[in-house]
Design a protein around this motif. Structure first.
Motif, PDB file in Angstrom:
ATOM      1  N   VAL A   1       0.863  -1.179   0.000  1.00 46.77           N
ATOM      2  CA  VAL A   1       0.000   0.000   0.000  1.00 46.77           C
ATOM      3  C   VAL A   1       0.894   1.222   0.000  1.00 46.77           C
ATOM      4  N   ARG A   2       0.587   2.160  -0.882  1.00 43.77           N
ATOM      5  CA  ARG A   2       1.348   3.402  -0.868  1.00 43.77           C
ATOM      6  C   ARG A   2       0.406   4.577  -1.045  1.00 43.77           C
ATOM      7  N   ASN A   3       0.875   5.742  -0.676  1.00 43.67           N
ATOM      8  CA  ASN A   3       0.041   6.923  -0.846  1.00 43.67           C
ATOM      9  C   ASN A   3       0.663   7.950  -1.763  1.00 43.67           C
ATOM     10  N   GLN A   4       1.775   7.594  -2.388  1.00 45.84           N
ATOM     11  CA  GLN A   4       2.382   8.522  -3.317  1.00 45.84           C
ATOM     12  C   GLN A   4       1.811   8.261  -4.711  1.00 45.84           C
TER      13      GLN A   4
ATOM     14  N   GLU B   1       5.536  13.918   5.522  1.00 47.10           N
ATOM     15  CA  GLU B   1       4.408  13.125   5.043  1.00 47.10           C
ATOM     16  C   GLU B   1       4.713  11.634   5.223  1.00 47.10           C
ATOM     17  N   ASN B   2       5.932  11.244   4.886  1.00 48.72           N
ATOM     18  CA  ASN B   2       6.301   9.834   4.998  1.00 48.72           C
ATOM     19  C   ASN B   2       6.220   9.351   6.438  1.00 48.72           C
ATOM     20  N   ILE B   3       6.719  10.172   7.364  1.00 47.66           N
ATOM     21  CA  ILE B   3       6.647   9.783   8.775  1.00 47.66           C
ATOM     22  C   ILE B   3       5.189   9.690   9.200  1.00 47.66           C
ATOM     23  N   GLY B   4       4.398  10.658   8.742  1.00 43.00           N
ATOM     24  CA  GLY B   4       2.962  10.618   9.041  1.00 43.00           C
ATOM     25  C   GLY B   4       2.336   9.334   8.538  1.00 43.00           C
ATOM     26  N   TYR B   5       2.725   8.915   7.333  1.00 42.41           N
ATOM     27  CA  TYR B   5       2.145   7.678   6.774  1.00 42.41           C
ATOM     28  C   TYR B   5       2.619   6.445   7.532  1.00 42.41           C
TER      29      TYR B   5
ATOM     30  N   GLN C   1      -1.151   2.409  12.705  1.00 45.00           N
ATOM     31  CA  GLN C   1      -2.497   2.408  13.299  1.00 45.00           C
ATOM     32  C   GLN C   1      -3.435   1.487  12.535  1.00 45.00           C
ATOM     33  N   MET C   2      -3.197   1.385  11.219  1.00 42.99           N
ATOM     34  CA  MET C   2      -4.062   0.536  10.393  1.00 42.99           C
ATOM     35  C   MET C   2      -3.694  -0.937  10.537  1.00 42.99           C
ATOM     36  N   GLY C   3      -2.668  -1.234  11.345  1.00 43.61           N
ATOM     37  CA  GLY C   3      -2.315  -2.628  11.617  1.00 43.61           C
ATOM     38  C   GLY C   3      -1.455  -3.282  10.548  1.00 43.61           C
ATOM     39  N   PHE C   4      -0.672  -2.489   9.837  1.00 44.68           N
ATOM     40  CA  PHE C   4       0.208  -3.074   8.813  1.00 44.68           C
ATOM     41  C   PHE C   4       1.310  -3.900   9.469  1.00 44.68           C
ATOM     42  N   ASP C   5       1.867  -4.849   8.700  1.00 42.77           N
ATOM     43  CA  ASP C   5       2.898  -5.729   9.249  1.00 42.77           C
ATOM     44  C   ASP C   5       4.290  -5.114   9.192  1.00 42.77           C
ATOM     45  N   GLY C   6       4.514  -4.220   8.231  1.00 45.79           N
ATOM     46  CA  GLY C   6       5.852  -3.633   8.117  1.00 45.79           C
ATOM     47  C   GLY C   6       5.845  -2.468   7.146  1.00 45.79           C
ATOM     48  N   ILE C   7       7.011  -1.820   7.047  1.00 48.56           N
ATOM     49  CA  ILE C   7       7.146  -0.660   6.162  1.00 48.56           C
ATOM     50  C   ILE C   7       8.405  -0.854   5.324  1.00 48.56           C
ATOM     51  N   ILE C   8       8.305  -0.496   4.052  1.00 49.55           N
ATOM     52  CA  ILE C   8       9.505  -0.451   3.218  1.00 49.55           C
ATOM     53  C   ILE C   8       9.713   0.987   2.782  1.00 49.55           C
TER      54      ILE C   8
END
Lengths: 365, 321
Positions: free
Chosen positions: A238-241, A275-279, A285-292
């Protein structure tokens, strides 16, 4: 004049914008190894990787006869501000009689903005300008909407690569509409294509948020198809960019998201790092397993984010993998890290499940 | 008949092969230098392996290392895993309490953080090979010291010499400078070991909590000078496992065993006899679209057994189907 522009996001929509205003357009080809090689050859060595790709694609567009480049600048951001002027100087030195029009923020330089608008407006009647703009904006939002949908479906697809092939079809479909009426007509067809993708909804998958420098996050050729590679490992990305997001945030800055990043970073360093830190916080909070987290080698704003990652990761109890990409590295090296990271996430997932289900672990190799 | 598991780790410098039994105990371990020909090394190594384990059934094959895809295709592996997971699996098997793994191989170095027997964090060197075995190899050759004696010699140093360790090019010129000041070989080598360790801890292990017990593995763990330098820097003792040089292969075999226990599936292993037939790798550029992917294809008797590099799946999907 023949117009071209940076290759980023829904390029076919930009073509419609300039064609609507009565210009001839050269769409830059999708960057390939040759594009990157061209870009490297004529760029300063330590400039950001996205600049090298964009310069390479300008050169390819110029080969096809383009002589006016339209791009954005925006005062106050990072080195990306100078991309337009820098590419103009490089191209002039190489002997191309090319003109570069840089759109800066109207808030900073209203006169220059209006001057550029008038120039590109090409005496087009005002109602037509409005119609074209509406079509382009709707196309951009439709493009991003379907891309998000496919990213969501990809880890569930039964036939490997199906989503990516359907994505090409949908892009062609959107490209074929020249009016709002036609767009309205093709949308059901696009929905049908998506509904027709065979999926296995029972599959257990992981969810990972993709953050970082906007160009690398958005463009699959620049990030070695990270979304598709992860989908093959059973991970939804999932990305927001997206360009649509960029447009929305330009009009309405995401104040709440940025405020959430305050404890980590009070002031912006000029890119999308707040923005990235915010995401990252939001995805947690949305319960994601990890971040890349992706950054071009030497990207100043994203180095700021990278330096905050150990603290973020510890405070949020969230695994974060930061990858620095440039033209030097092949995907083989990144694959090791991606695979090990996904393995780590699966183990965590299994442990969490074990706690809940009392031993009945749903886990795949 | 006994059920055995084979692990193969095709690295940049060496190819390692290990056989373990059903309980996970290593029965045979082989370490070969690649000399740029991993395919040939795999074939020859497997022939030696076949001799040493007769008679038994191979119940699973796991491959790892940078050549894991090639090895996986050639052998018909049941499991192809990245080396971080493989190294962690092996270290946890022999030392269940381990919390930190230091791994230095031929061209890459890693630090793996383990908590409660599970990988929680890791880091791997990127472009630079400054802190790896190949650099030590090169310097040993330049100083005409056999690499096997390199570490022993470092321990005999009487004085401390500081060598710049940030980059191999600077390290080498710094070593030459120190050599011209009259320092002994032993002192220079010891300085080099310390520089390598400093570089490793400052770059790779930065922001990582290195808790005890610490296990040091990979080919460079044979180097006593490096081990001593690590112990001085970290002020603790470091465990070097018995099979330190083939831990990746052990891990791959252990993971193949774990998968077999879970699924009970028969191995897809090609069989020892079939490995003697020549494998031919070919590469070409696909001109179908603007991506112009470089396609790598391995053939055996005109039959394509593996394809990599295509972004769209044009070639690789026809294989799996």
């Amino acid at each position: 004049m023949k117009i071209t522009f940076p290759y980023m996001g829904p390029v076919f929509a930009y073509r419609k914008l300039f064609e609507g205003l009565g210009h001839e357009v050269v769409i830059p080809p999708r960057p390939s190894q040759r594009t990157i090689e061209l870009g490297i050859k004529y760029s300063p060595e330590f400039i950001c990787f996205p600049f090298k790709i964009i310069l390479g694609s300008y050169l390819e567009a110029l080969e096809q006869g383009a002589d006016l480049i339209v791009t954005t600048g925006f005062i106050g951001a990072c080195r990306a501000v100078y991309y337009g002027n820098l590419s103009e100087r490089i191209l002039h030195k190489l002997g191309f009689p090319v003109e570069v029009t840089v759109f800066d923020s109207p808030g900073e330089d209203l006169r220059g903005f209006l001057r550029n608008c008038r120039k590109l407006g090409n005496h087009t009647p005002f109602p037509k300008v409005v119609r074209t703009l509406e079509l382009v904006i709707r196309l951009i939002f439709a493009h991003d909407y379907y891309q998000k949908k496919l990213n969501h479906l990809r880890p569930y697809e039964r036939i490997p690569g199906n989503c990516s092939r359907k994505w090409i079809e949908i892009q062609q479909l959107l490209d074929s509409c020249n009016s709002l009426k036609e767009l309205k007509e093709v949308l059901p067809e696009a929905n049908r294509i998506i509904a027709g993708i065979p999926i296995d909804p029972e599959r257990t998958i992981l969810k990972v948020g993709l953050v970082g420098e906007i160009y690398l996050v958005m463009e699959s050729f620049a990030n070695h198809e990270v979304e598709e590679r992860l989908a093959k490992l059973g991970v939804e990305v999932v990305r927001n960019q997206y360009i649509s997001n960029w447009v929305t945030h330009f009009v309405l800055p995401p104040k709440r998201l940025l405020r959430q990043a305050d404890p980590y970073l009070k002031h912006s360093a000029g890119g999308h790092e707040k923005e990235n830190i915010g995401y990252i916080l939001k995805y947690r909070q949305m319960g994601f397993d990890g971040i890349i987290h992706l950054l071009p080698f030497g990207c100043m704003p994203e180095l700021v984010t990278q330096s905050l990652i150990p603290a973020l990761s510890a405070n949020l109890n969230l695994p974060i993998l930061s990858l620095s990409l440039d033209e030097q590295l092949g995907w083989v090296n990144h694959m090791i890290r991606l695979e090990a990271f996904v393995e780590l996430l699966w183990t965590r997932y299994g442990q969490a499940k074990e706690k809940i289900n009392d031993g009945k672990v749903v886990c795949r190799s | 008949m006994a059920k055995l598991f084979v692990g193969v780790d095709v690295g940049s410098v060496s190819t390692n092969m290990v056989v373990i039994d059903e309980e996970g105990n290593p029965l045979a371990a082989h370490y070969y230098r690649n000399d740029g020909q991993p395919l040939q090394v795999i074939q020859e190594g497997m022939a030696v392996l076949a001799e040493s384990i007769k008679p038994a059934t191979i119940a699973g094959v796991g491959t790892t290392g940078s050549g894991r895809l090639l090895a996986g295709a050639v052998l018909g592996a049941d499991l192809v895993k990245n080396e971080i997971t493989a190294h962690a699996a092996a270290a946890v098997h022999f030392h269940p309490a381990v919390q930190t793994i230091l791994e230095i191989g031929g061209q890459d170095s890693k630090v793996i953080v383990i908590r409660n027997g599970v990988v929680t964090d890791f880091a791997m060197n990127t472009v630079c090979a400054a802190g790896t075995g190949s650099f030590l190899d090169h310097q040993a050759e330049r100083l005409k010291i056999p690499i096997e004696e390199f570490g022993e010699l470092a321990l005999t140093a009487e004085n401390k010499v500081r060598i710049a360790g940030r980059c191999t090019v600077f390290a080498e010129s710094d070593m030459i400078a120190k050599q011209q000041f009259g320092f002994s070989k032993a002192e220079i080598i010891n300085g080099l070991c310390e520089a390598l360790v400093r570089n490793y801890l400052n770059n790779l292990a930065r922001d990582k909590q290195l808790l005890e017990p610490i296990v040091f593995q990979g080919g460079v763990a044979a180097n006593k000078g490096i081990r001593a330098a690590f112990e001085r820097e970290l002020k603790t003792t470091i465990i070097i496992p018995q099979y330190y040089h083939v831990m990746g292969a052990v891990g791959a075999a252990l993971l193949a065993r774990k998968q077999w226990i879970r699924t009970g599936k028969d191995s897809q292993f090609r069989g020892f006899a079939d490995l003697n037939i020549k494998f031919i790798p070919k590469t070409f550029e696909c001109n179908f679209c603007s991506n112009r992917c470089e396609i790598i294809r391995v053939e055996q008797e005109q039959k394509v057994i593996a394809v990599w590099g295509d972004k769209c799946g044009r070639y690789s999907e026809s294989i799996s189907a």
